[in-house]
Design a protein around this motif. Structure first.
Motif, PDB file in Angstrom:
ATOM      1  N   LEU A  44       0.830  -1.206   0.000  1.00 43.11           N
ATOM      2  CA  LEU A  44       0.000   0.000   0.000  1.00 43.11           C
ATOM      3  C   LEU A  44       0.862   1.252   0.000  1.00 43.11           C
ATOM      4  CD1 LEU A  44      -2.720   1.464   0.230  1.00 43.11           C
ATOM      5  CD2 LEU A  44      -2.547   1.182   2.710  1.00 43.11           C
ATOM      6  N   ALA A  45       1.891   1.277   0.832  1.00 47.95           N
ATOM      7  CA  ALA A  45       2.779   2.447   0.892  1.00 47.95           C
ATOM      8  C   ALA A  45       3.455   2.690  -0.456  1.00 47.95           C
ATOM      9  CB  ALA A  45       3.818   2.265   1.988  1.00 47.95           C
ATOM     10  N   THR A  46       3.886   1.620  -1.093  1.00 47.97           N
ATOM     11  CA  THR A  46       4.515   1.743  -2.416  1.00 47.97           C
ATOM     12  C   THR A  46       3.524   2.273  -3.438  1.00 47.97           C
ATOM     13  OG1 THR A  46       6.028  -0.070  -1.909  1.00 47.97           O
ATOM     14  CG2 THR A  46       5.721   0.477  -4.234  1.00 47.97           C
ATOM     15  N   CYS A  51       1.320   6.811  -6.720  1.00 51.49           N
ATOM     16  CA  CYS A  51       0.224   7.734  -7.027  1.00 51.49           C
ATOM     17  C   CYS A  51       0.638   9.179  -6.774  1.00 51.49           C
ATOM     18  CB  CYS A  51      -1.015   7.391  -6.199  1.00 51.49           C
ATOM     19  SG  CYS A  51      -1.848   5.880  -6.693  1.00 51.49           S
ATOM     20  N   LEU A  52       1.351   9.396  -5.675  1.00 45.70           N
ATOM     21  CA  LEU A  52       1.785  10.741  -5.325  1.00 45.70           C
ATOM     22  C   LEU A  52       2.723  11.315  -6.388  1.00 45.70           C
ATOM     23  CD1 LEU A  52       1.747  13.024  -3.217  1.00 45.70           C
ATOM     24  CD2 LEU A  52       3.687  11.899  -2.118  1.00 45.70           C
ATOM     25  N   GLU A  53       3.599  10.478  -6.920  1.00 51.37           N
ATOM     26  CA  GLU A  53       4.532  10.934  -7.957  1.00 51.37           C
ATOM     27  C   GLU A  53       3.805  11.427  -9.200  1.00 51.37           C
ATOM     28  OE1 GLU A  53       7.286   7.838  -8.881  1.00 51.37           O
ATOM     29  OE2 GLU A  53       8.125   7.782  -6.863  1.00 51.37           O
ATOM     30  N   HIS A  54       2.652  10.830  -9.504  1.00 48.08           N
ATOM     31  CA  HIS A  54       1.949  11.157 -10.738  1.00 48.08           C
ATOM     32  C   HIS A  54       0.747  12.077 -10.535  1.00 48.08           C
ATOM     33  CE1 HIS A  54       4.096   7.361 -11.617  1.00 48.08           C
ATOM     34  NE2 HIS A  54       4.387   8.009 -12.728  1.00 48.08           N
ATOM     35  N   TYR A  63      -3.753  14.645   0.527  1.00 49.48           N
ATOM     36  CA  TYR A  63      -4.458  13.451   0.996  1.00 49.48           C
ATOM     37  C   TYR A  63      -3.537  12.228   0.941  1.00 49.48           C
ATOM     38  CZ  TYR A  63      -7.543   9.397   0.721  1.00 49.48           C
ATOM     39  OH  TYR A  63      -8.116   8.164   0.906  1.00 49.48           O
ATOM     40  N   LEU A  64      -2.844  12.059  -0.185  1.00 50.26           N
ATOM     41  CA  LEU A  64      -1.930  10.929  -0.327  1.00 50.26           C
ATOM     42  C   LEU A  64      -0.788  10.999   0.686  1.00 50.26           C
ATOM     43  CD1 LEU A  64      -1.712  10.614  -4.213  1.00 50.26           C
ATOM     44  CD2 LEU A  64      -2.809   9.014  -2.633  1.00 50.26           C
ATOM     45  N   ALA A  65      -0.276  12.192   0.922  1.00 47.07           N
ATOM     46  CA  ALA A  65       0.815  12.359   1.891  1.00 47.07           C
ATOM     47  C   ALA A  65       0.362  11.932   3.288  1.00 47.07           C
ATOM     48  CB  ALA A  65       1.299  13.808   1.897  1.00 47.07           C
ATOM     49  N   VAL A  66      -0.865  12.277   3.659  1.00 43.42           N
ATOM     50  CA  VAL A  66      -1.397  11.868   4.964  1.00 43.42           C
ATOM     51  C   VAL A  66      -1.545  10.352   5.015  1.00 43.42           C
ATOM     52  CG1 VAL A  66      -3.445  11.962   6.452  1.00 43.42           C
ATOM     53  CG2 VAL A  66      -2.534  14.060   5.453  1.00 43.42           C
ATOM     54  N   LYS A  67      -2.078   9.759   3.947  1.00 46.69           N
ATOM     55  CA  LYS A  67      -2.239   8.300   3.903  1.00 46.69           C
ATOM     56  C   LYS A  67      -0.883   7.595   3.994  1.00 46.69           C
ATOM     57  CE  LYS A  67      -5.543   6.166   2.983  1.00 46.69           C
ATOM     58  NZ  LYS A  67      -6.414   5.398   3.859  1.00 46.69           N
TER      59      LYS A  67
END
Length: 86
Positions: A44-46, A51-54, A63-67
């Motif tokens: 999940l972290a990977t 997702c964050l990169e794109h 939101y992604l950074a918090v997750k």
């Protein structure tokens, strides 16, 4: 097929390896359960980092950074529990 159903249905139902717990110690069982929690969280972290990169939307990036942060905290907690066993 003699048992009924399609080959794909049979493969989906029976192709997965069977894990038995015969003659496992409590420690071995605990390790298996621990790994069953850690491996999906690592994946999940990977996936979240990819997702964050794109991502282009700033709100979605936050939101992604918090997750990612929460996932990493949970992984760290599980790793701390693992070192307490040893």
């Amino acid at each position: 097929m003699a048992l009924g159903g399609t080959t794909a249905e049979y493969d989906r139902k029976f192709a997965t390896p069977v894990v038995t717990h015969i003659n496992q110690t409590d420690e071995e069982q605990a390790i298996l359960e621990h790994n069953a929690h850690v491996e999906p969280l690592e994946k999940l972290a990977t996936d979240l980092r990819n997702c964050l990169e794109h991502a282009t939307d700033e709100k979605y990036k936050r939101y992604l950074a918090v997750k990612i942060d929460r996932t990493n905290q949970r992984l760290e907690q599980l790793r701390t529990e693992e070192t307490e066993w040893n």
